[in-house]
Design a protein around this motif. Structure first.
Motif, short mmCIF file in Angstrom:
data_model
loop_
_atom_site.label_atom_id
_atom_site.label_comp_id
_atom_site.label_asym_id
_atom_site.label_seq_id
_atom_site.Cartn_x
_atom_site.Cartn_y
_atom_site.Cartn_z
N ASN A 253 1.15 4.10 -2.91
CA ASN A 253 0.83 5.48 -2.52
C ASN A 253 2.03 6.40 -2.73
N LYS B 24 -2.44 5.71 -14.13
CA LYS B 24 -2.90 6.19 -12.82
C LYS B 24 -4.15 5.44 -12.38
N GLU B 25 -5.07 5.28 -13.31
CA GLU B 25 -6.32 4.58 -12.98
C GLU B 25 -6.05 3.14 -12.58
N ALA C 147 -4.46 2.99 -9.13
CA ALA C 147 -5.45 3.21 -8.08
C ALA C 147 -6.30 1.96 -7.87
N SER C 148 -6.62 1.29 -8.97
CA SER C 148 -7.49 0.11 -8.85
C SER C 148 -6.75 -1.06 -8.20
N VAL D 62 -4.02 -0.49 -5.88
CA VAL D 62 -3.68 -0.16 -4.49
C VAL D 62 -4.90 -0.31 -3.59
N ALA D 63 -6.08 -0.05 -4.13
CA ALA D 63 -7.30 -0.25 -3.33
C ALA D 63 -7.40 -1.70 -2.88
N VAL E 108 0.85 -1.20 0.00
CA VAL E 108 0.00 0.00 0.00
C VAL E 108 0.88 1.25 0.00
N GLY F 244 2.48 6.67 -6.77
CA GLY F 244 1.33 7.19 -7.52
C GLY F 244 1.48 8.62 -8.02
N PRO F 245 1.90 9.55 -7.15
CA PRO F 245 1.96 10.95 -7.59
C PRO F 245 2.92 11.19 -8.76
N LEU G 177 3.26 9.21 -11.36
CA LEU G 177 2.73 8.65 -12.62
C LEU G 177 2.22 9.79 -13.51
N PRO H 174 2.59 7.35 2.49
CA PRO H 174 3.34 6.89 1.32
C PRO H 174 4.74 6.46 1.75
#
Lengths: 201, 219
Positions: free
Chosen positions: B159, B171-172, B175-176, B178-179, B155, B162-163, B165, B204
């Motif tokens: 996190n 990015k999408e 996010a899918s 890491v959730a 995780v 991610g920023p 990317l 992060p």
């Protein structure tokens, strides 16, 4: 044992929040990301709109769990009561953090919307929690790609995965599979609004 | 375990097929692959314009590929860990099920990343060699503690990355994933009897922090 761990863990979150809101020594990590955001001069209007949209959902979640923990949905067993308390604390902390961050980035936080909740009891409360948390995960996941300011991205991701933990926690409490898909689809703003609409008065 | 984790109905509902729950909740297990396919088409279209493709688009792709390869390394680590747990662990049905479901998710993440990276013009890293001491799988406690550390690290890794990317579909997809890593972390923690969501924010992690946490498992 579990109570002790839960209490200790929750306190960690509160200390971080208190540090941020007090403007005192700032912790590293997710809270640090907000602090960094708060030090920035201003965020693009699109980032502020997304943060206000997130605030709207966090208001909804915080109120929902506050009612649950206060007994509005009837008596909860010890495990469900603890679940409601922990999630209330987290969601209220998210609200407080967004309320502090949005003005620091040059925006105006929205006022708390009028909310309504159906009549719920323990079981239906937990099932509704699953739906709300999954909307929250999808909302942050869907909004993340559009964010521009690095610190806001960091902060959104730091909340996004906590919402995902909540969703799994709720599913665990409900007795269903906590992680039921390999990928969790992001939601569009319209999808989020449609799913959350029944809770806005 | 406390009452919440032995709620009535757990056996019935957890035996529901994953696909039906997926439909019920409107999520898609092959979202990543679909997006990757769509994006791959976009790359081909852009490339066909040759020199018209802006130079920074190449740089964006390269930096996103580097991040995805780092993610792939971690997904290989997780997939291998749970595969060993399923093979070697002598666990209760509840923990066995957790190991199987999470193994399948991590393998799916590996496959998705291996399929996506070439569509961005990159080369997927090979599966690293791992070192998981048998003691980790000797009992449920050590297995769950290790799983907890791996998932929480996963995780933090997503996190943290991610920023940086740059491409929307990447990015999408991140996010899918890491959730789901966060859902795993919460699940493992709950089964281990500790707080599923221990903090208000998921900090992060930097690449160095991730490597420090995961380093001992690389041979």
């Amino acid at each position: 044992m579990q109570d002790v761990l839960a209490a200790a863990d929750t306190r960690r979150g509160f200390i971080g929040k208190a540090a941020l809101l007090g403007g005192a020594t700032l912790a590293a990590g997710g809270v640090g990301a907000f602090a960094e955001a708060a030090r920035a001069q201003s965020a693009p209007a699109s980032d502020l709109a997304i943060l206000n949209f997130a605030l709207k959902l966090e208001y909804l979640e915080a109120e929902f769990y506050d009612r649950a923990r206060s007994g509005v949905f009837g008596r909860l067993n010890a495990g469900v009561q603890r679940f409601a308390e922990v999630l209330y604390a987290h969601e209220q902390a998210h609200v407080d953090t967004l309320l502090a961050t949005i003005p620091a980035l040059g925006g105006t936080p929205i006022k708390k919307p009028a909310l309504k909740f159906p009549k719920l009891q323990q079981r239906s409360f937990v099932l509704t929690a699953i739906q709300l948390e999954q909307v929250g995960v999808g909302a942050y996941g869907g909004a993340f790609p559009a964010l521009k300011l690095k610190a806001v991205k960091e902060a959104a991701l730091a909340i996004h995965s906590v919402e995902a933990r909540h969703a799994a926690y709720a599913r665990l409490v409900a007795g269903t599979l906590p992680a039921n898909v390999a990928f969790f689809a992001p939601l569009t703003t319209d999808q989020v609004l449609k799913r959350a609409a029944p809770f806005f008065a | 375990m406390t009452e919440i984790f032995t709620h009535k109905g757990i056996e019935v509902e957890t035996n529901a097929p994953i696909a039906s729950l997926s439909e019920e909740l409107g999520t898609s297990r092959d979202l990543f692959l679909k997006r990757a396919a769509i994006f791959g088409g976009g790359v081909v279209a852009a490339a066909s314009f040759g020199m018209a493709m802006p130079g920074n688009a190449h740089a964006s792709k390269a930096s996103d590929v580097a991040i995805l390869n780092f993610a792939l390394t971690l997904e290989y680590l997780e997939a291998t860990f749970y595969a060993i747990a399923v093979d070697k662990g002598k666990f209760s049905p509840r923990v066995e099920r957790l190991a199987r479901v999470i193994r399948d998710h991590e393998i799916t993440h590996v496959k998705a990343l291996v399929a996506t990276i070439p569509s961005l013009g990159g080369k997927p890293v090979k599966k690293p060699k791992f070192n998981f001491p048998p003691a980790l799988f000797a009992n449920e406690t050590t297995f769950l503690q290790t799983a907890m550390a791996l998932e929480d690290t996963g995780v933090g890794a997503y996190n943290g990355a991610g920023p940086a990317l740059t491409l929307k579909p990447v990015k999408e997809a991140a996010a899918s994933i890491v959730a789901v890593e966060a859902m795993h972390a919460s699940w493992v923690r709950g089964v281990a009897g500790t707080a599923p969501a221990p903090a208000t924010f998921d900090d992060p992690l930097t690449t160095q922090q991730v490597l420090a946490a995961a380093g001992p498992f690389f041979a």
